[in-house]
Design a protein around this motif. Structure first.
Motif, short mmCIF file in Angstrom:
data_model
loop_
_atom_site.label_atom_id
_atom_site.label_comp_id
_atom_site.label_asym_id
_atom_site.label_seq_id
_atom_site.Cartn_x
_atom_site.Cartn_y
_atom_site.Cartn_z
N PHE A 94 12.83 52.25 16.68
CA PHE A 94 13.44 50.97 17.00
C PHE A 94 14.90 51.12 17.35
O PHE A 94 15.61 51.97 16.78
N ASP A 95 15.35 50.30 18.26
CA ASP A 95 16.76 50.24 18.65
C ASP A 95 17.35 48.95 18.09
O ASP A 95 17.03 47.86 18.56
N GLU A 96 18.19 49.07 17.07
CA GLU A 96 18.75 47.88 16.42
C GLU A 96 19.62 47.07 17.37
O GLU A 96 19.87 45.89 17.14
N ASN A 97 20.12 47.69 18.42
CA ASN A 97 20.96 46.97 19.38
C ASN A 97 20.15 46.07 20.31
O ASN A 97 20.70 45.17 20.93
N GLU A 98 18.85 46.32 20.40
CA GLU A 98 18.02 45.55 21.31
C GLU A 98 17.27 44.41 20.61
O GLU A 98 16.75 43.52 21.28
N LEU A 99 17.19 44.45 19.30
CA LEU A 99 16.41 43.46 18.57
C LEU A 99 17.30 42.68 17.60
O LEU A 99 18.01 43.27 16.79
N ASP A 100 17.23 41.39 17.68
CA ASP A 100 18.07 40.51 16.86
C ASP A 100 17.32 40.14 15.58
O ASP A 100 16.88 39.01 15.39
N ASN A 101 17.14 41.12 14.71
CA ASN A 101 16.49 40.86 13.42
C ASN A 101 16.89 41.94 12.43
O ASN A 101 17.66 42.85 12.75
N LEU A 102 16.37 41.87 11.23
CA LEU A 102 16.73 42.79 10.17
C LEU A 102 15.77 43.98 10.13
O LEU A 102 14.65 43.91 10.63
#
Length: 212
Positions: A94-102
């Protein structure tokens, strides 16, 4: 598995999807996971309610522990698989910069974690992801939650890179090391006793093993 006509995942070319509501009953989860294993599926998205969490949360790991009372008042406090790894992880990078969640490394010990561990343990050819959801509320309206879940599904389906974790040696990891370190760089003694007790990681895209 989501159909290509579903809003938010038009780039997905998968032909069908199946949705099932799982009971909050210890003994009925394992048969469902076994049933999934018999089907020609590629993705399994598990969704669970975690009440008062601050946002939609992707669970990166499942733990080999089941504890709690289900809706039949049946209590469990045990190891899920006596021969299994303590922790299993999703293969998705997962790319944390692309997904607006925890993102979370602890799915608890209740049936959410139980179903996730069973799926990761038994469905080794599927891409499995667990998503925890907060209660629907003024702060978390239903349409917002649906959009975030769709974004996660879309990311998973279109992401070319995955990672698998092996508690023991795996030929895919070893052969990649032979190709790079022995054939390309000339190492002779690439393997040692640590390989027998180490955890091995393999990064791959849809067609090739690319890192270990």
């Amino acid at each position: 598995i989501r159909d290509s006509s579903v809003t938010g995942v038009q780039t997905c070319a998968l032909p069908i999807y199946t949705v099932k509501k799982l009971p909050v009953k210890w003994d009925e989860i394992n048969p469902y996971i076994q049933d999934i294993a018999q089907k020609d599926s590629k993705y399994l998205f598990l969704l669970g309610e975690a009440g008062k969490i601050d946002d939609v949360r992707i669970e990166l790991f499942a733990h080999n522990k089941a504890k709690g009372i289900d809706n039949l008042k049946k209590y469990r406090d045990e190891i899920i698989d006596l021969d299994g790894s303590d922790i299993l992880g999703t293969s998705i990078l997962f790319d944390e910069n692309e997904l607006d969640n925890l993102f979370s490394s602890d799915a608890g010990t209740y049936l959410c974690n139980y179903s996730y561990y069973l799926a990761l343990n038994k469905l080794i050819d599927l891409e499995v992801v667990f998503i925890h959801l907060p209660y629907v509320s003024v702060d978390h309206p239903l349409d917002e939650l649906v959009k975030k879940v769709d974004n996660i599904i879309n990311f998973v389906i279109n992401n070319p890179y995955q990672i698998k974790i092996f508690p023991h040696k795996d030929e895919r990891c070893l052969s990649l090391r032979v190709e790079v370190f022995v054939h390309e760089q000339g190492y002779v003694d690439e393997f040692d006793d640590i390989d027998d007790i180490a955890t091995h990681f393999l990064i791959y895209d849809k067609n090739n093993n690319i890192g270990t």
